[in-house]
Design a protein around this motif. Structure first.
Motif, PDB file in Angstrom:
ATOM      1  N   VAL A   1      37.990  -3.746  34.937  1.00 52.40           N
ATOM      2  CA  VAL A   1      37.227  -2.807  34.244  1.00 52.40           C
ATOM      3  C   VAL A   1      36.646  -3.320  32.981  1.00 52.40           C
ATOM      4  O   VAL A   1      35.649  -3.155  32.704  1.00 52.40           O
ATOM      5  CB  VAL A   1      38.078  -1.433  34.205  1.00 52.40           C
ATOM      6  N   HIS A   2      37.781  -3.798  31.956  1.00 50.41           N
ATOM      7  CA  HIS A   2      37.259  -4.204  30.683  1.00 50.41           C
ATOM      8  C   HIS A   2      36.316  -5.679  30.918  1.00 50.41           C
ATOM      9  O   HIS A   2      35.531  -5.915  30.088  1.00 50.41           O
ATOM     10  CB  HIS A   2      38.534  -4.361  30.128  1.00 50.41           C
ATOM     11  N   THR A   3      36.647  -6.488  31.790  1.00 53.56           N
ATOM     12  CA  THR A   3      35.848  -7.685  31.962  1.00 53.56           C
ATOM     13  C   THR A   3      34.247  -7.067  32.315  1.00 53.56           C
ATOM     14  O   THR A   3      33.279  -7.643  31.801  1.00 53.56           O
ATOM     15  CB  THR A   3      36.280  -8.507  33.281  1.00 53.56           C
ATOM     16  N   PHE A   4      34.253  -6.125  33.215  1.00 52.46           N
ATOM     17  CA  PHE A   4      32.972  -5.632  33.503  1.00 52.46           C
ATOM     18  C   PHE A   4      32.258  -5.038  32.261  1.00 52.46           C
ATOM     19  O   PHE A   4      30.858  -5.276  31.832  1.00 52.46           O
ATOM     20  CB  PHE A   4      32.924  -4.709  34.717  1.00 52.46           C
ATOM     21  N   LEU A   5      32.970  -4.190  31.396  1.00 53.77           N
ATOM     22  CA  LEU A   5      32.175  -3.600  30.345  1.00 53.77           C
ATOM     23  C   LEU A   5      31.957  -4.453  29.199  1.00 53.77           C
ATOM     24  O   LEU A   5      30.865  -4.317  28.711  1.00 53.77           O
ATOM     25  CB  LEU A   5      33.344  -2.827  29.722  1.00 53.77           C
ATOM     26  N   ILE A   6      32.736  -5.498  29.074  1.00 57.44           N
ATOM     27  CA  ILE A   6      32.480  -6.814  27.958  1.00 57.44           C
ATOM     28  C   ILE A   6      31.143  -7.437  28.541  1.00 57.44           C
ATOM     29  O   ILE A   6      30.357  -7.728  27.715  1.00 57.44           O
ATOM     30  CB  ILE A   6      33.598  -7.533  27.600  1.00 57.44           C
ATOM     31  N   GLY A   7      30.984  -7.697  29.749  1.00 56.35           N
ATOM     32  CA  GLY A   7      30.020  -8.588  30.294  1.00 56.35           C
ATOM     33  C   GLY A   7      28.787  -7.644  30.078  1.00 56.35           C
ATOM     34  O   GLY A   7      27.667  -8.224  29.623  1.00 56.35           O
ATOM     35  N   LEU A   8      28.730  -6.319  30.257  1.00 56.61           N
ATOM     36  CA  LEU A   8      27.501  -5.438  30.442  1.00 56.61           C
ATOM     37  C   LEU A   8      27.182  -5.557  28.993  1.00 56.61           C
ATOM     38  O   LEU A   8      25.972  -5.750  28.468  1.00 56.61           O
ATOM     39  CB  LEU A   8      27.905  -3.995  30.837  1.00 56.61           C
TER      40      LEU A   8
END
Length: 256
Positions: A132-139
């Motif tokens: 979840v956090h990897t997705f948010l940081i990437g976004l």
């Protein structure tokens, strides 16, 4: 706030120390607030640690790469000097920080409602939490890069120069930032390891060695594991061809 986060080509010509300091403050506050929620699932102490380390990661990357960023800006013909390059990159990070800071209440809610780190579901929770956090940081990072690209296009003489400068900045900062993230680990806090600000073996190995080791483990232990490195090579090749094709189209468009 809008002028602070999205400087125009005109304001980028001579950024003041006040402008740079204000933009840096947004970066620090946004990443610190988000970092608190990242580590909070493991423990409140871990949340404080990550709140300190996320802004530190950005600061170390820009400080150590500042000379290289300025040189790329000058050598590739964008017309951006060292001070202007710093302001442009800080503006991109500020966009990312604002996005991450705005979702911090949501990620804090997740941290409070996920199964605890000492529960039987800790391993699965950690994996989901990490994704979840990897997705948010990437976004958030993608949003910052898009804004930075538009800023460079408005300032440079051509889109080719703007895209070349952007690519060089991304490569340099990503290479160094990934290694600093390895040194400053942990960020998410593994359930089986104790809470600490830095690992005792922080200088042992590197981010790239860890990635290579993980790929080799997949290759050795997974049936058909040889597919992974081949797919990775194909993706990298496709990305290179895509960049080259885009540069050719951009150059053709500029000539028109």
């Amino acid at each position: 706030m809008r002028d602070l986060l999205t400087p125009t080509a005109k304001t980028l010509e001579a950024p003041s120390s006040k402008d740079i300091a204000r933009t840096a403050m947004v970066v620090v506050l946004g990443f610190a607030l988000y970092g608190l929620t990242v580590g909070y699932w493991r423990s409140p102490v871990m949340g404080v640690y990550v709140a300190l380390k996320m802004p530190l990661l950005i600061a170390l990357t820009l400080a150590c790469n500042g000379l290289l960023n300025g040189l790329f800006g000058l050598l590739l013909g964008s017309g951006l000097g060292f001070r202007q390059s710093l302001h442009a990159l800080l503006s991109a990070f500020a966009i990312s920080a604002l996005i991450l800071g705005s979702v911090a209440p949501v990620t804090l809610f997740l941290a409070l409602n996920f199964p605890e780190a000492n529960s039987g579901q800790a391993a699965a929770s950690h994996s989901v939490y990490l994704l979840v956090h990897t997705f948010l940081i990437g976004l958030a990072g993608m949003a910052g890069v898009i804004r930075l690209g538009k800023l460079l296009e408005s300032y440079a003489d051509s889109r080719v120069i703007a895209h070349s400068t952007l690519g060089a900045w991304i490569a340099g900062n990503a290479f160094l930032g990934m290694q600093f993230s390895w040194i400053l680990r942990p960020f998410f806090g593994s359930p089986g390891l104790k809470v600490e600000f830095l690992r005792a073996d922080l200088m042992n190995g590197s981010f790239y060695e860890a990635v290579w080791s993980a790929l080799m483990q997949i290759y050795a232990k997974t049936p058909g594991g040889w597919v992974v490195p081949i797919m990775a090579a194909m993706l990298i090749t496709a990305l290179i061809f895509s960049i080259q094709h885009n540069q050719k189209r951009t150059k053709h468009h500029d000539r028109k």
